[in-house]
Each structure stands twice: as structure tokens, then as C-alpha cells.
Design a protein around this motif. Structure first.
Motif, PDB file in Angstrom:
ATOM      1  N   ARG A 139     -14.378  -9.719  10.854  1.00 58.35           N
ATOM      2  CA  ARG A 139     -14.045  -8.844  11.796  1.00 58.35           C
ATOM      3  C   ARG A 139     -12.517  -8.799  12.136  1.00 58.35           C
ATOM      4  O   ARG A 139     -11.858  -8.135  12.664  1.00 58.35           O
ATOM      5  CB  ARG A 139     -14.894  -8.577  12.961  1.00 58.35           C
ATOM      6  N   GLU A 140     -11.940 -10.130  12.445  1.00 62.37           N
ATOM      7  CA  GLU A 140     -11.287 -10.579  12.718  1.00 62.37           C
ATOM      8  C   GLU A 140      -9.992 -10.522  11.624  1.00 62.37           C
ATOM      9  O   GLU A 140      -8.465 -10.194  12.137  1.00 62.37           O
ATOM     10  CB  GLU A 140     -10.646 -11.759  13.407  1.00 62.37           C
ATOM     11  N   THR A 141      -9.543 -10.324  10.506  1.00 67.19           N
ATOM     12  CA  THR A 141      -9.061 -10.539   9.657  1.00 67.19           C
ATOM     13  C   THR A 141      -9.130  -8.681   9.149  1.00 67.19           C
ATOM     14  O   THR A 141      -8.168  -8.785   8.577  1.00 67.19           O
ATOM     15  CB  THR A 141      -9.302 -11.522   8.567  1.00 67.19           C
ATOM     16  N   GLY A 142     -10.155  -7.855   9.270  1.00 70.15           N
ATOM     17  CA  GLY A 142      -9.997  -6.916   8.365  1.00 70.15           C
ATOM     18  C   GLY A 142     -11.151  -7.039   7.627  1.00 70.15           C
ATOM     19  O   GLY A 142     -10.451  -7.683   6.328  1.00 70.15           O
ATOM     20  N   ALA A 143     -12.076  -5.862   7.031  1.00 66.19           N
ATOM     21  CA  ALA A 143     -12.738  -6.126   5.228  1.00 66.19           C
ATOM     22  C   ALA A 143     -11.907  -5.696   4.488  1.00 66.19           C
ATOM     23  O   ALA A 143     -12.220  -6.428   3.698  1.00 66.19           O
ATOM     24  CB  ALA A 143     -13.810  -4.900   6.046  1.00 66.19           C
ATOM     25  N   ASP A 144     -10.268  -4.666   4.459  1.00 64.08           N
ATOM     26  CA  ASP A 144      -9.944  -4.100   3.669  1.00 64.08           C
ATOM     27  C   ASP A 144      -8.704  -5.363   3.251  1.00 64.08           C
ATOM     28  O   ASP A 144      -7.669  -5.212   2.427  1.00 64.08           O
ATOM     29  CB  ASP A 144      -9.824  -2.466   3.923  1.00 64.08           C
ATOM     30  N   LYS A 145      -8.460  -6.556   4.137  1.00 57.42           N
ATOM     31  CA  LYS A 145      -6.867  -7.307   3.553  1.00 57.42           C
ATOM     32  C   LYS A 145      -7.256  -7.849   2.256  1.00 57.42           C
ATOM     33  O   LYS A 145      -8.312  -8.484   2.441  1.00 57.42           O
ATOM     34  CB  LYS A 145      -7.199  -8.254   4.750  1.00 57.42           C
ATOM     35  N   GLU A 146      -6.482  -8.261   2.177  1.00 55.61           N
ATOM     36  CA  GLU A 146      -6.866  -8.655   0.560  1.00 55.61           C
ATOM     37  C   GLU A 146      -7.018 -10.571   0.352  1.00 55.61           C
ATOM     38  O   GLU A 146      -6.041 -10.800   1.937  1.00 55.61           O
ATOM     39  CB  GLU A 146      -5.675  -8.117  -0.889  1.00 55.61           C
TER      40      GLU A 146
END
Length: 252
Positions: free
Chosen positions: A95-102
Motif C-alpha cells: 500500500r505504501e509503494t503502490g500495487a502498480d509501481k514497477e
């Protein structure tokens, strides 16, 4: 499957794993992971969740793969809390980094949700392992079992998979097709093409070379080589030798 359901699934399977492990002998040998005692299997799951959370937060490849024998899960009466905390750490990191972040993965850059699916699949299969060790009941929702199969199929055909698992070369063929047919919902069809493996979801055609039919959870266990084809829980029709050859050379 959306991220929220994957998060729920990780919580469900981690909780099931923890319940199954509770009261077990830490030194009992896991029959489906015969080199590991129960304590190491418990340590592996909690360690893997935390390792993945750290990877997501750093966004870079780890220096080394963690050794399950070096994990410290604590006393058996604390296992459940420790396991749940590891799953929450992973969910929080995503959640902190983002599910879509590569992110870095062993198959090349992928969205961070790759790791949530990978840990859900690993936890689900090892939930079965721990249940087989302690005699606890094993259960998994059909949508989660289906996603474990799909995630495994995606890894089998991913670019770079052969470099990681050279025996996949032996699964190339001349167009032979293998099917997994659940009792409800769409199935999976794997094609052994000369250039490599292909797969597609959907109804399993009648003219595939071999098909395994059964409950989706049992198909998941067959694909992870936990449930033998002759255990009486699935039905095999067609070229049994072709299915045996595939199962002997693939693993999720």
C-alpha cells in the motif's frame, strides 16, 4: 483479481496456516516438504512475508535469498501472532509503494502486485503442507485457488522462465494440449508448442490430448505436485503419460 481480494486472500491463507500449525510438534517432519520440520516451514512463511515487504519498500533486488533454517518464528504459542504480523507487513508495504509501481522480480520488472500474488500462492500451498503435517483441515476459496493456478501458468510462460528453470525446455512439443477442467467456471489449456509453452483460460475443448477434472482446489494441489493424480480426488482422461511428463517438470 483485484488487489483488495488478494489482500483478503493473503490474510485468509495466513490465518489458516497459523491455525493448522497451532499445537503441532515443531520438530515434526512435513511430509510434502520432507527436508523441513514444521518449525522451519512456519519460519519460512513469516520470513518470506517480511522479506518481500522489505523488497517492496526498497524497490531493489535483495542481496541474498533468505534461508528458512535461519528464520526465528519464536515459541509455538506466539506463531499465530507472528505470522499474521508478517502478512500485514507485506500488505502495508504494498500500500505504501503502490500495487502498480514497477518493482524488481526474478522475471524482470513487474508491478508490485506481482509479489502479493506470489506470496499468496506460496502461503496457500504451504497451508496445505502444514495441514498435512498436523492433521488439520485445509481449505481455500475457489477464486483464490484459481488465481494460484493462473499465477503459476503465467510464470511458466514468462520470458526468462527457462533461464530460471531449464527443465521447462523439455515441455516444448508439437502442439500437444493439456487441460485443467474445474467443476465450475472456466479452466486452463496449456499448449506445448515448438517455440515454447502457451496457455489460455476458458472452457477446455473436448479434443485436448489429456485433461484433469476436479474441484479447483484439488487442481491447484495437482499443479503444485501435492495431490497425486491417482489419489481418487481428480479424474484423468486421455494421455496420462503426457500429464505425468508435464507435472514432473513444472512447479509453481
Amino acid at each position: 483479481m483485484d488487489v483488495e481480494r488478494l489482500e483478503e486472500g493473503l490474510r485468509e491463507q495466513t490465518a489458516g496456516f497459523a491455525r493448522a500449525a497451532g499445537g503441532g510438534d515443531p520438530q515434526a517432519i512435513v511430509p510434502t516438504c520432507p527436508e523441513w520440520p514444521l518449525r522451519v516451514l512456519v519460519g519460512h512463511i513469516g520470513q518470506a512475508h517480511r522479506w518481500t515487504a522489505e523488497l517492496l519498500r526498497k524497490g531493489e533486488p535483495p542481496l541474498s535469498v533468505p534461508d528458512p533454517w535461519q528464520a526465528e518464528p519464536g515459541a509455538p504459542e506466539t506463531w499465530e501472532e507472528w505470522l499474521r504480523a508478517g502478512a500485514e507487513d507485506l500488505i502495508g508495504a504494498l500500500r505504501e509503494t503502490g500495487a502498480d509501481k514497477e518493482m524488481w522480480t526474478f522475471l524482470g520488472p513487474r508491478p508490485g502486485v506481482f509479489w502479493l500474488r506470489r506470496m499468496l500462492a506460496d502461503t496457500a500451498i504451504h497451508h496445505y503442507d502444514v495441514a498435512a503435517t498436523t492433521g488439520a483441515a485445509f481449505g481455500i476459496a475457489g477464486d483464490l485457488a484459481a488465481d494460484v493456478i493462473t499465477e503459476g501458468m503465467e510464470m511458466l510462460v514468462a520470458p526468462g522462465a527457462v533461464q530460471l528453470k531449464p527443465e521447462l525446455v523439455e515441455l516444448r512439443g508439437q502442439g500437444e494440449r493439456l487441460g485443467l477442467r474445474p467443476r465450475s467456471g472456466d479452466g486452463w489449456v496449456l499448449t506445448r508448442a515448438p517455440e515454447g509453452l502457451r496457455w489460455e483460460p476458458g472452457p477446455v475443448p473436448a479434443d485436448v490430448d489429456v485433461v484433469v477434472s476436479g474441484a479447483v482446489a484439488d487442481l491447484m494441489l495437482v499443479c503444485s505436485r501435492r495431490l497425486p493424480l491417482d489419489a481418487g480426488r481428480v479424474e484423468v482422461t486421455g494421455d496420462r503419460a503426457l500429464m505425468d511428463h508435464w507435472l514432473a517438470r513444472m512447479a509453481f
